[in-house]
Design an enzyme around this catalytic site. Structure first.
Site, PDB file in Angstrom:
ATOM      1  CG  ASP A 172      -1.890  -1.132   1.280  1.00  0.00           C
ATOM      2  OD1 ASP A 172      -1.946  -1.906   0.301  1.00  0.00           O
ATOM      3  OD2 ASP A 172      -2.587  -1.263   2.302  1.00  0.00           O
TER       4      ASP A 172
ATOM      5  CG  ASP B 291      -3.614   3.523  -0.325  1.00  0.00           C
ATOM      6  OD1 ASP B 291      -3.379   4.691   0.069  1.00  0.00           O
ATOM      7  OD2 ASP B 291      -4.250   2.697   0.357  1.00  0.00           O
TER       8      ASP B 291
ATOM      9  CG  HIS C 240      -5.565  -1.340  -2.060  1.00  0.00           C
ATOM     10  ND1 HIS C 240      -5.385  -1.774  -0.763  1.00  0.00           N
ATOM     11  CD2 HIS C 240      -5.287   0.003  -2.047  1.00  0.00           C
ATOM     12  CE1 HIS C 240      -5.011  -0.748  -0.007  1.00  0.00           C
ATOM     13  NE2 HIS C 240      -4.954   0.341  -0.770  1.00  0.00           N
TER      14      HIS C 240
ATOM     15  CG  ASP D 231      -3.264  -5.875  -4.904  1.00  0.00           C
ATOM     16  OD1 ASP D 231      -4.331  -5.445  -4.433  1.00  0.00           O
ATOM     17  OD2 ASP D 231      -2.192  -5.840  -4.266  1.00  0.00           O
TER      18      ASP D 231
END
Length: 406
Positions: A153, A237, A286, A288
């Protein structure tokens, strides 16, 4: 005439300074010798930091720590990133430790993960243990800390450069302190070290009236491009970016705004291109566990959060793989993430992947792709908000800068 007089004055000053220096040079020799011994050029050696993508052979990695992890205070940006069923948990435990027994198990799981990485030939580094319970005040807000569990992050490696992300949660304002000893050592050995503008995290960075009631609300807001973070100042992030050589892909999310993306685009140009992509995701945070690139022209794409630009990848000749539905039980606490951590895997090289020992269906998927699975159980660590990709930042992968996206 004035500029002539100034020129003469400067000439006289330089001559005087030079004469003064010459006359005292001999006396200064011992002091100069000391200074030269104290400050020397770093030795020329191979930079210990270098990674261009998510799959080249992994040589060194930072793995986060669960020790002393605290539940973040239940502020507007935390509320926007968590689901309603978990709000009572945050209201009760915000600013306190995560449940002690659960945390102990998470710590043990990550230690075992580190041991397995070492057995696979990877050098493992860890952030410093920190006390996250202290309350801190800035001119704009008051908060307690959170953890240093998810280096993905906060740190991103692009080539031989470590970029320290200007994250958007107030509870993570001082998280960088846990990584500074490591980063300073990499810097001394030749790595570039960049810190984007640190956000003030004043109230103007957040939509204080962000209207969340249902999942449908989230879908509508995300589709309209509305998020809890505003464009008051850059924030992002690092985990909202994913690398494929000269091309990086990023999403606008609850923690990454367009100003942050533009900062990265300008900073990395002209050697790298930053592409904004988006997903049918009610709670983007995020990339991923939604879109995870695992090889040259090979990407895992979450079937529950389809990529709106998928044709762009297919036209480029990429293989887009939809991973199977996660097997994690409904009653397992995931306070900060979804079940799709099953696809949040760490590539050790193009033919080896570290993945969840309990996710048998994804093992089969990888076998069909010709990729060996390194199975590890981190279910309790998952509860803190991340899978294998989240819990790590790859410091060095053996490879070169190439273009995979045309």
């Amino acid at each position: 005439m004035l500029h002539i007089l100034l020129g003469r004055a400067m000439t006289g000053w330089v001559q005087g300074a030079f004469q003064s220096y010459s006359s005292s040079a001999a006396a200064a020799q011992p002091q100069r010798a000391l200074e030269e011994n104290a400050v020397t050029e770093p030795e020329r050696q191979e930079c210990p930091v270098c990674a261009y993508n998510e799959w080249d052979p992994l040589e060194e990695v930072i793995v986060g720590r669960a020790e002393n992890a605290r539940v973040p205070p239940f502020t507007v940006e935390v509320k926007a990133n968590t689901y309603e069923k978990h709000w009572p948990f945050y209201q009760k435990y915000g600013g306190q430790s995560f449940p002690e027994d659960h945390l102990k198990k998470a710590v043990a799981e990550i230690e075992e993960m580190c041991n397995i990485l070492r057995m696979e030939g990877v050098t493992v580094q860890r952030p410093e243990p920190m006390d996250w319970s202290f309350e801190y005040n800035t001119p704009d807000f008051t908060s307690t800390g959170m953890y240093a569990a998810m280096p993905r992050d906060i740190l991103m490696v692009v080539g031989n450069e470590i970029i320290e992300a200007p994250m958007a949660w107030r509870s993570r304002f001082f998280e960088y302190r846990a990584y500074r000893p490591l980063i300073k050592e990499y810097f001394r050995k030749g790595a570039k070290w960049t810190t984007p503008p640190k956000p003030t995290m004043s109230d103007e960075l957040y939509d204080q009236d962000y209207p969340i009631r249902t999942v449908e609300d989230r879908h509508k807001l995300a589709a309209q491009g509305k998020f809890v973070t505003t464009e008051h100042e850059p924030c992002f992030d690092a985990a909202d970016f994913i690398r494929a050589g000269r091309d990086l892909f990023v999403q606008r999310s609850q923690v990454t705004n367009y100003m942050g993306i533009e900062w990265m685009r300008r900073h990395l140009a002209p050697d790298y291109k930053v592409h904004i992509i988006s997903f049918k995701d009610p709670n983007p945070m995020h990339i991923d566990a939604t879109f995870n690139i695992i090889g040259p022209g090979l990407v895992l794409s979450n079937p529950d959060r389809p990529c709106r630009q998928v044709e762009m990848f297919e036209k480029a000749g990429w293989t887009v793989v939809k991973p199977p539905t996660p097997l994690i039980p409904d009653d397992h606490p995931l306070w900060m993430s979804s079940k799709w951590l099953s696809m949040n895997v760490l590539m050790l090289d193009p033919k080896r992947v570290m993945c969840d020992a309990n996710e048998h269906t994804i093992h089969k998927m990888f076998e069909n792709l010709g990729i060996k699975t390194i199975k590890v159980n981190i279910r309790h660590a998952n509860s803190l908000g991340g899978g294998f990709h989240c819990w790590t930042t790859d410091v060095r992968r053996r490879g070169s800068l190439e273009s995979y996206f045309h």
